[in-house]
Enzyme design. Structure first.
Site, short mmCIF file in Angstrom:
data_model
loop_
_atom_site.label_atom_id
_atom_site.label_comp_id
_atom_site.label_asym_id
_atom_site.label_seq_id
_atom_site.Cartn_x
_atom_site.Cartn_y
_atom_site.Cartn_z
N GLY A 79 -5.84 -79.59 48.54
CA GLY A 79 -6.45 -79.55 47.41
C GLY A 79 -6.25 -80.68 46.22
O GLY A 79 -5.59 -81.44 46.66
N LEU A 80 -7.03 -80.79 45.39
CA LEU A 80 -7.20 -81.84 44.38
C LEU A 80 -5.58 -81.89 43.88
O LEU A 80 -4.78 -80.77 43.79
CB LEU A 80 -7.94 -81.74 43.44
CG LEU A 80 -9.41 -81.89 43.54
CD1 LEU A 80 -10.30 -81.36 42.58
CD2 LEU A 80 -9.72 -83.56 43.62
N SER A 83 -3.82 -79.13 41.59
CA SER A 83 -4.70 -77.74 41.84
C SER A 83 -3.58 -76.74 41.92
O SER A 83 -4.04 -75.38 42.33
CB SER A 83 -5.44 -77.88 42.78
OG SER A 83 -4.81 -78.14 44.30
N GLY A 84 -2.25 -76.89 41.91
CA GLY A 84 -1.48 -75.63 42.16
C GLY A 84 -0.71 -75.44 43.30
O GLY A 84 -0.34 -74.40 43.75
N LYS A 85 -1.15 -76.43 44.24
CA LYS A 85 -0.57 -76.27 45.53
C LYS A 85 1.00 -76.04 45.84
O LYS A 85 1.50 -75.01 46.50
CB LYS A 85 -0.94 -77.40 46.54
CG LYS A 85 -2.26 -77.88 46.50
CD LYS A 85 -2.48 -79.09 47.47
CE LYS A 85 -2.02 -80.27 46.85
NZ LYS A 85 -2.53 -80.74 45.32
N SER A 152 -4.01 -84.41 51.03
CA SER A 152 -4.52 -84.48 52.32
C SER A 152 -6.13 -84.61 52.00
O SER A 152 -6.68 -83.53 52.14
CB SER A 152 -4.20 -83.20 53.15
OG SER A 152 -4.28 -82.21 52.74
#
Length: 243
Positions: A79-80, A83-85, A152
């Site tokens: 994710g951007l 984005s909370g990954k 990624s």
């Protein structure tokens, strides 16, 4: 989250065995009135039950009925930036650790520390993700599940990591650039817009949305806890149903 240490488990087992033996000795003493006999029976019971326990455990180890393998997998968060990954991946990792399965946690920063000269051009990011994919697949092939979180941004790199893994679960943390920028407490987006950072996904290079991700989290509309629970339900249904 609290987990029980090995020392605590051993102490509990010893205290329970002591209590059970004292109970047996007390019953014998009550019915016979002979202290020496009660003590002898108590001691004999300890050794007899220890031997029976070992035999019982070894016998059950040879019985395959009721055993089910838990397959290893690569849980890949993408994710951007902001984005909370990482937060959600950390939460899922903690839940997996509590089950007792073999699991490792990989974050983009962990891998970059191994290659300090690696930059952020599209080519370098591609190499970075491919290296991470190789590492994840090696762990998975050795029975260790992996929770990985990497921006990624390029679909081809993610597909490469997918092809290496036996069980690849792509988790897309879907969010708008505006929402990510609001979450960005470190000011990375601001610096990228000011030209201090180059090749920043969502600002001056694109983030290529996943196609066919196993799990999609609309993180702008759900809490971290809800996101963790959604992913956990997926894992329980497809990989952890034996736990």
């Amino acid at each position: 989250m609290q987990v029980e240490t090995h020392a605590r488990s051993v102490l509990k087992a010893v205290s329970w065995r002591t209590l059970a033996t004292l109970t047996t000795a007390l019953i014998v003493f009550v019915f016979t009135g002979e202290f020496a006999l009660a003590l002898t029976v108590g001691v004999l019971e300890v050794f007899a039950k220890m031997a029976l326990y070992v035999f019982h455990e070894r016998a059950w180890q040879k019985i395959r009925w009721g055993k089910q393998d838990v397959p290893s997998f690569v849980l890949w968060f993408t994710g951007l930036p902001a984005s909370g990954k990482k937060a959600v991946a950390d939460g899922v990792y903690r839940k997996l650790t509590a089950t007792g399965i073999k699991v490792e946690r990989l974050d983009s920063h962990d891998v970059r520390h191994l290659f300090p000269k690696l930059g952020f051009t599209p080519e370098e990011v591609d190499r970075h993700v491919r290296r991470a994919g190789h590492l994840c697949s090696m762990l998975e092939k050795n029975g260790v599940s992996v929770v990985a979180s990497f921006v990624s941004p390029y679909r081809e790199s993610r597909d490469f990591a997918r092809q290496l893994a036996g069980n690849f679960i792509e988790v897309y943390m879907r969010s708008t650039v505006e929402a990510c920028e609001q979450r960005d407490t470190k000011g990375h987006y601001r610096k990228a817009r000011a030209g201090e950072y180059r090749f920043f996904p969502g600002v001056d290079v694109p983030y290529e949305d996943p196609v066919g991700a196993e799990v999609v989290i609309d993180i702008d509309n759900v809490s971290e806890e809800q996101a963790i629970e959604t992913i956990w339900r997926y894992l329980k249904r497809h990989y952890l149903n034996a736990i």
